[in-house]
Scaffold this motif. Structure first.
Motif, PDB file in Angstrom:
ATOM      1  N   UNK A 143       3.993   4.989   7.735  1.00  0.00           N
ATOM      2  CA  UNK A 143       3.479   5.252   9.080  1.00  0.00           C
ATOM      3  C   UNK A 143       2.020   5.692   9.035  1.00  0.00           C
ATOM      4  N   UNK A 144       1.686   6.551   8.097  1.00  0.00           N
ATOM      5  CA  UNK A 144       0.295   7.024   7.980  1.00  0.00           C
ATOM      6  C   UNK A 144      -0.637   5.913   7.534  1.00  0.00           C
ATOM      7  N   UNK A 185       0.832  -1.208   0.000  1.00  0.00           N
ATOM      8  CA  UNK A 185       0.000   0.000   0.000  1.00  0.00           C
ATOM      9  C   UNK A 185       0.866   1.258   0.000  1.00  0.00           C
ATOM     10  N   UNK A 186       1.986   1.215   0.700  1.00  0.00           N
ATOM     11  CA  UNK A 186       2.904   2.358   0.730  1.00  0.00           C
ATOM     12  C   UNK A 186       3.419   2.671  -0.673  1.00  0.00           C
ATOM     13  N   UNK A 187       3.875   1.651  -1.387  1.00  0.00           N
ATOM     14  CA  UNK A 187       4.406   1.887  -2.724  1.00  0.00           C
ATOM     15  C   UNK A 187       3.310   2.236  -3.727  1.00  0.00           C
ATOM     16  N   UNK A 188       2.102   1.748  -3.518  1.00  0.00           N
ATOM     17  CA  UNK A 188       0.984   2.145  -4.376  1.00  0.00           C
ATOM     18  C   UNK A 188       0.700   3.632  -4.199  1.00  0.00           C
ATOM     19  N   UNK A 189       0.653   4.092  -2.956  1.00  0.00           N
ATOM     20  CA  UNK A 189       0.443   5.519  -2.699  1.00  0.00           C
ATOM     21  C   UNK A 189       1.606   6.354  -3.206  1.00  0.00           C
ATOM     22  N   UNK A 223      12.636   9.111   3.751  1.00  0.00           N
ATOM     23  CA  UNK A 223      11.784   9.736   4.772  1.00  0.00           C
ATOM     24  C   UNK A 223      10.350   9.878   4.262  1.00  0.00           C
ATOM     25  N   UNK A 224      10.194  10.199   2.989  1.00  0.00           N
ATOM     26  CA  UNK A 224       8.879  10.342   2.381  1.00  0.00           C
ATOM     27  C   UNK A 224       8.127   9.011   2.409  1.00  0.00           C
ATOM     28  N   UNK A 225       8.810   7.926   2.043  1.00  0.00           N
ATOM     29  CA  UNK A 225       8.181   6.600   2.060  1.00  0.00           C
ATOM     30  C   UNK A 225       7.871   6.154   3.481  1.00  0.00           C
ATOM     31  N   UNK A 226       8.753   6.442   4.431  1.00  0.00           N
ATOM     32  CA  UNK A 226       8.489   6.093   5.829  1.00  0.00           C
ATOM     33  C   UNK A 226       7.258   6.833   6.342  1.00  0.00           C
TER      34      UNK A 226
END
Length: 114
Positions: A74-75, A47-51, A67-70
């Motif tokens: 986290x969100x 889901x993180x990489x999809x967003x 940092x952007x991906x983290x």
């Protein structure tokens, strides 16, 4: 000319693939640290990489990608817990008769009720 946007000499797809190749393991380790579950961490990273793909144009500096991906990870983890609704049990109708019985089973029943 093609309709594919070119950013810093690379297409969006090339930029995204290089981010995934460079940072997938770091994002997975962070996701696993957050949720302590292999399956949940895999879903979280997906889901993180999809967003990230959807909003890659907002990443102006590739040096800030980790940092952007983290932050996205986290969100997304927080979103999963926002949707979680535990099943509530009505205990008003439950009762355990009082007894001076100190048997482990009786103690366990009282503890479970409390």
């Amino acid at each position: 000319m093609s309709d594919v946007p070119v950013i810093q000499g690379r297409t969006k797809k090339q930029r995204y693939e290089s981010l995934v190749a460079a940072l997938y393991q770091d994002v997975y380790r962070y996701a696993f640290w957050l949720c302590k579950s292999q399956h949940m961490a895999e879903d979280l990273v997906q889901e993180t990489f999809l967003r990230a793909w959807r909003s890659l144009d907002s990443l102006l500096n590739d040096k800030a990608a980790k940092a952007w991906l983290f932050t996205i990870c986290r969100r997304e983890n927080a979103r999963q817990y926002e949707r979680y609704r535990p099943e509530l049990v009505d205990i008003d109708g439950q009762s355990i008769p009082e007894s001076s019985d100190n048997e482990p089973e009786s103690k366990m029943d009282r503890e479970l009720l409390h």
